[in-house]
Design a protein around this motif. Structure first.
Motif, short mmCIF file in Angstrom:
data_model
loop_
_atom_site.label_atom_id
_atom_site.label_comp_id
_atom_site.label_asym_id
_atom_site.label_seq_id
_atom_site.Cartn_x
_atom_site.Cartn_y
_atom_site.Cartn_z
N THR A 174 41.44 56.10 38.49
CA THR A 174 42.15 56.51 37.29
C THR A 174 43.21 55.46 36.97
O THR A 174 44.03 55.12 37.83
CB THR A 174 42.84 57.87 37.50
OG1 THR A 174 41.86 58.84 37.86
CG2 THR A 174 43.55 58.32 36.23
N PHE A 175 43.17 54.93 35.73
CA PHE A 175 44.16 53.94 35.31
C PHE A 175 45.29 54.65 34.56
O PHE A 175 45.08 55.22 33.49
CB PHE A 175 43.50 52.88 34.41
CG PHE A 175 42.51 52.02 35.12
CD1 PHE A 175 41.16 52.37 35.15
CD2 PHE A 175 42.91 50.88 35.79
CE1 PHE A 175 40.24 51.58 35.81
CE2 PHE A 175 42.00 50.08 36.46
CZ PHE A 175 40.66 50.44 36.47
N GLU A 176 46.45 54.64 35.18
CA GLU A 176 47.63 55.27 34.60
C GLU A 176 48.69 54.20 34.37
O GLU A 176 49.28 53.70 35.33
CB GLU A 176 48.16 56.37 35.52
CG GLU A 176 47.15 57.48 35.77
CD GLU A 176 47.69 58.55 36.71
OE1 GLU A 176 46.97 59.53 36.95
OE2 GLU A 176 48.83 58.42 37.20
N GLY A 177 48.91 53.86 33.10
CA GLY A 177 49.82 52.76 32.81
C GLY A 177 49.23 51.47 33.34
O GLY A 177 48.11 51.09 33.02
N ASN A 178 49.97 50.79 34.19
CA ASN A 178 49.46 49.55 34.78
C ASN A 178 49.08 49.75 36.25
O ASN A 178 49.05 48.80 37.02
CB ASN A 178 50.50 48.43 34.67
CG ASN A 178 51.75 48.71 35.49
OD1 ASN A 178 52.01 49.85 35.85
ND2 ASN A 178 52.51 47.66 35.79
N GLU A 179 48.78 51.00 36.65
CA GLU A 179 48.38 51.29 38.01
C GLU A 179 46.96 51.86 38.05
O GLU A 179 46.57 52.62 37.16
CB GLU A 179 49.34 52.29 38.67
CG GLU A 179 50.61 51.68 39.21
CD GLU A 179 51.33 52.62 40.13
OE1 GLU A 179 52.12 52.14 40.96
OE2 GLU A 179 51.11 53.85 40.04
N ALA A 180 46.23 51.47 39.11
CA ALA A 180 44.91 52.03 39.38
C ALA A 180 45.05 52.99 40.56
O ALA A 180 45.36 52.55 41.67
CB ALA A 180 43.91 50.93 39.69
N ILE A 181 44.83 54.27 40.32
CA ILE A 181 44.96 55.29 41.36
C ILE A 181 43.56 55.69 41.80
O ILE A 181 42.73 56.06 40.97
CB ILE A 181 45.73 56.52 40.85
CG1 ILE A 181 47.07 56.09 40.24
CG2 ILE A 181 45.94 57.51 41.99
CD1 ILE A 181 48.00 55.39 41.20
N ILE A 182 43.30 55.62 43.09
CA ILE A 182 41.99 55.94 43.63
C ILE A 182 42.02 57.33 44.25
O ILE A 182 42.82 57.61 45.15
CB ILE A 182 41.56 54.91 44.69
CG1 ILE A 182 41.61 53.51 44.10
CG2 ILE A 182 40.17 55.22 45.22
CD1 ILE A 182 41.39 52.42 45.12
N GLU A 183 41.17 58.21 43.76
CA GLU A 183 41.02 59.55 44.31
C GLU A 183 39.89 59.50 45.35
O GLU A 183 38.75 59.15 45.03
CB GLU A 183 40.67 60.55 43.21
CG GLU A 183 41.66 60.62 42.08
CD GLU A 183 42.84 61.52 42.40
OE1 GLU A 183 42.80 62.17 43.47
OE2 GLU A 183 43.79 61.57 41.59
N LEU A 184 40.21 59.84 46.60
CA LEU A 184 39.24 59.81 47.68
C LEU A 184 38.90 61.23 48.10
O LEU A 184 39.69 61.88 48.80
CB LEU A 184 39.78 59.03 48.88
CG LEU A 184 40.13 57.56 48.61
CD1 LEU A 184 40.77 56.94 49.85
CD2 LEU A 184 38.89 56.77 48.21
N PRO A 185 37.74 61.76 47.69
CA PRO A 185 37.38 63.14 48.05
C PRO A 185 36.86 63.21 49.49
O PRO A 185 35.66 63.35 49.76
CB PRO A 185 36.28 63.48 47.04
CG PRO A 185 35.64 62.15 46.73
CD PRO A 185 36.73 61.12 46.83
N LEU A 186 37.78 63.14 50.45
CA LEU A 186 37.43 63.09 51.86
C LEU A 186 37.62 64.44 52.52
O LEU A 186 38.47 65.25 52.11
CB LEU A 186 38.28 62.04 52.59
CG LEU A 186 38.14 60.59 52.12
CD1 LEU A 186 39.19 59.73 52.80
CD2 LEU A 186 36.74 60.07 52.41
#
Length: 647
Positions: A290-302
């Motif tokens: 997910t790109f929020e502003g200038n950050e890439a946030i990775i969701e890890l469904p672990l």
């Protein structure tokens, strides 16, 4: 597959190029997940360039005519087994090929399409079928246009493009110098590689294309390369469910994701494979970016996965070569994975190899010490050989992991042998030292492990490679009991202090053959290199269920060895298979007691079965073995029963 969500305003880009050849060449491409084609405004065209533009559109016009009149043409073609003939007319080149006859109009059309595609491959980008006329029921006439072979005048990268990016993308000026044919694939490779390089350096939305386009002559193109980088994106902290029971710092180190570092698409693409290699975690779905502003946030469904294990192996060896009677051996293994949530591993192994002979091994691995990219590995091994001697070995290593399952070890190891007892009467009568003596050895070394298999347990394809090289000092310690018996002068004839080198290697290769079968090939080898001969208690110990099957546990002593293993597996499930195997070995048994012993070539073969149940994984195997000069004893098979429980 990686899912992507973009939380930002949509970006609109101009689409002004209408020149069909440039559209056909896909001169621009953006660095998006679907990599769509975009176009950029170019210069105005001269009348001569517009003529070329028109010729480039001829083929599309022909297709429209064919679609409209094709039904009529098909209805008029009542061949009744007769052949269609085609007459070729050209306006700017000579036709030299022999034109075959055709059984249908579609076959004739395929022939013309193939001709056009061949011209495109040779950079004749104006090639087209201007007209296709039906002269009568069996004769057709095609008018073809080829045009000039298109060439580069030059291709100039923009000054803002880093030279390192151009180098990684494979851009070479000589590929686009004056006179070089304008090959479609050459430009597409550079364009896509530049876009990927930008995405691996923090610009996932970068677009790459041609601008400043000039036709200096008919078919001669001069252009520049541009990159619209868009926003610089950084990694944010990955989001992990609480139930996964894994430390955030460990995951960041393991996946090579550092918050605040520039975004890297290659890292994202490797996420699923890296996570599947962790035996104590399971992916419930695809990771999401997910790109929020200038950050890439990775969701890890672990989620947590059972990976710690307990297993045992029982060996039944009738007519054992060591005892002459029935021998039962046992091995217990316990392994705790990720108990502290740091990716650590604790392992214990105990073996009862023969009466009064035991071995205990302990291992501890911590992958990232103090949040550094380096880890720690500690090993200890205690081996007692009935009443003769006891070996105490320990190893301390600094580890560095790269590309998930690969690692480098820099280690120091200490190996010592303490003499427990000896036949005093024999020593006194022969006035000779016993075969085993007190020895101290210290080594510094380097180890490399690489794992490129498709899964950790029961791989189907890929390879594993392990190599260890160490050098050190070997020293024989004088034993006080032997000195008291007056054997001190015998030590003077030995080389008590000398250098020693140790080299070991393992290769495992897996390849699927027919449906449901896997071929496994393995090589294990090791050698001690030293000016002085080894003592028996310094040698490798081979044989048993793990290495050189068909023999008693650690029955074969070697100063150097090589074992080739072949195994054919019939898969019955994920962790279940039926297999046959053969172990072919070279053994150098020479030591200080038998310095002239000939090389030995043991052979072991057999079959086995591994199957799983609700209680765990069970395994059984039967093996026969023989050494050089011996007759195969089919009445003394080695049978091993195993059980594995994962928790």
């Amino acid at each position: 597959m990686i899912s992507v969500m973009i939380k930002k305003s949509p970006r609109w880009r101009a689409s002004g190029l209408k020149y069909s050849l440039e559209q056909q060449l896909e001169i621009s491409g953006e660095n998006n997940w679907s990599t769509p084609v975009i176009y950029r405004d170019g210069p105005r065209y001269s009348p001569e360039q517009k003529r070329q533009q028109h010729s480039g559109q001829r083929f599309s016009t022909l297709w429209i005519l064919l679609i409209v009149f094709l039904p009529t043409l098909l209805l008029c073609s009542h061949l009744n087994g007769q052949k269609l003939e085609l007459n070729i007319q050209t306006d700017d080149f000579s036709w030299e090929d022999n034109v075959p006859s055709f059984t249908s109009l579609s076959e004739l059309n395929d022939y013309l399409t193939e001709w056009r595609d061949r011209q495109f491959q040779d950079a004749y980008w104006e090639a087209s079928v201007d007209s296709l006329l039906q002269l009568d029921s069996l004769n057709y006439q095609a008018h073809l246009h080829r045009g000039p072979a298109y060439q580069w005048q030059d291709l100039r990268p923009d000054a803002t493009i880093p030279p390192r990016w151009l180098s990684k993308a494979g851009f070479r000026t000589r590929l686009f110098r004056k006179g070089r044919l304008l090959v479609h694939e050459d430009w597409l490779i550079v364009r896509d590689s530049l876009a990927s390089t930008a995405a691996n350096n923090g610009y996932p939305f970068a677009s790459v294309g041609l601008d400043s386009i000039e036709w200096s002559a008919p078919g001669v193109l001069s252009a520049g390369i541009f990159i619209d980088r868009d926003s610089l994106i950084f990694f944010g902290a990955p989001r992990i469910p609480e139930g996964a029971r894994i430390n955030q710092t460990f995951i960041q180190r393991y996946l090579n994701i550092t918050p605040g570092e520039p975004y890297n698409r290659r890292t994202i693409q490797r996420l699923p494979n890296r996570l599947r290699r962790l035996p104590y975690l399971k992916l419930r779905g695809d990771p999401t970016v997910t790109f929020e502003g200038n950050e890439a946030i990775i969701e890890l469904p672990l989620e947590r996965k059972a990976a710690s294990r307990f297993d045992f192996v029982i060996g039944v060896l009738p007519n054992s070569a060591q005892t002459g009677n029935l021998l039962i051996t046992g091995e217990l293994n316990g392994e705790l994975q990720n108990g502290l949530g740091q990716g650590e591993r604790i392992a214990v192994r105990f073996q009862q190899l023969r009466p009064q002979t035991q071995e205990l091994q302990l291992q501890f691995e911590y992958p990232y010490l103090l949040n550094l990219p380096f880890g720690l590995a500690v090993e200890g091994d205690l081996y007692r050989r009935d009443t003769q001697f006891i070996n105490l070995n320990y190893r301390l290593a600094a580890t560095y992991r790269w590309r998930t399952a690969n690692r480098i070890d820099v280690f120091w190891s200490r190996r010592q042998t303490n003499l427990l007892g000896f036949d005093e009467s024999r020593v006194v009568i022969t006035d000779q030292l016993p075969d085993t003596l007190d020895v101290r050895r210290s080594f510094f070394g380097l180890g490399i492990d690489r794992d490129e298999t498709d899964q950790v347990f029961n791989p189907r394809r890929g390879y594993r490679l392990g190599l260890s090289l160490s050098a050190g000092n070997r020293r024989i310690k004088r034993n006080q009991k032997l000195l008291d018996l007056g054997l001190g002068p015998r030590y003077d004839s030995l080389e008590l202090d000398n250098a020693q080198y140790n080299l070991t290697g393992q290769v495992q290769y897996y390849r699927p053959l027919l449906a449901g079968t896997v071929l496994y090939l393995g090589v294990n080898a090791g050698a001690y290199l030293s000016d002085a001969p080894l003592l028996p208690n310094e040698q490798y110990r081979l044989g048993g269920a793990k290495l050189l099957r068909g023999f008693d546990e650690q029955q074969v002593f070697a100063s150097s060895y090589a074992i080739l293993t072949t195994e054919l597996r019939l898969l019955l499930g994920r962790d279940a298979y039926l297999y046959t195997f053969g172990d072919f070995a070279y053994v150098n048994p020479r030591n200080q007691a038998i310095p002239d012993a000939p090389n030995d070539y043991p052979l072991g073969f057999g079959a086995g079965l591994s199957f799983n149940s609700k209680a765990g994984i069970f395994a059984v195997s039967l093996a026969l073995g023989r050494r050089s000069g011996e007759v195969l004893d089919v009445g003394a098979p080695k049978v091993h029963f195993g059980y594995l429980s994962v928790f």
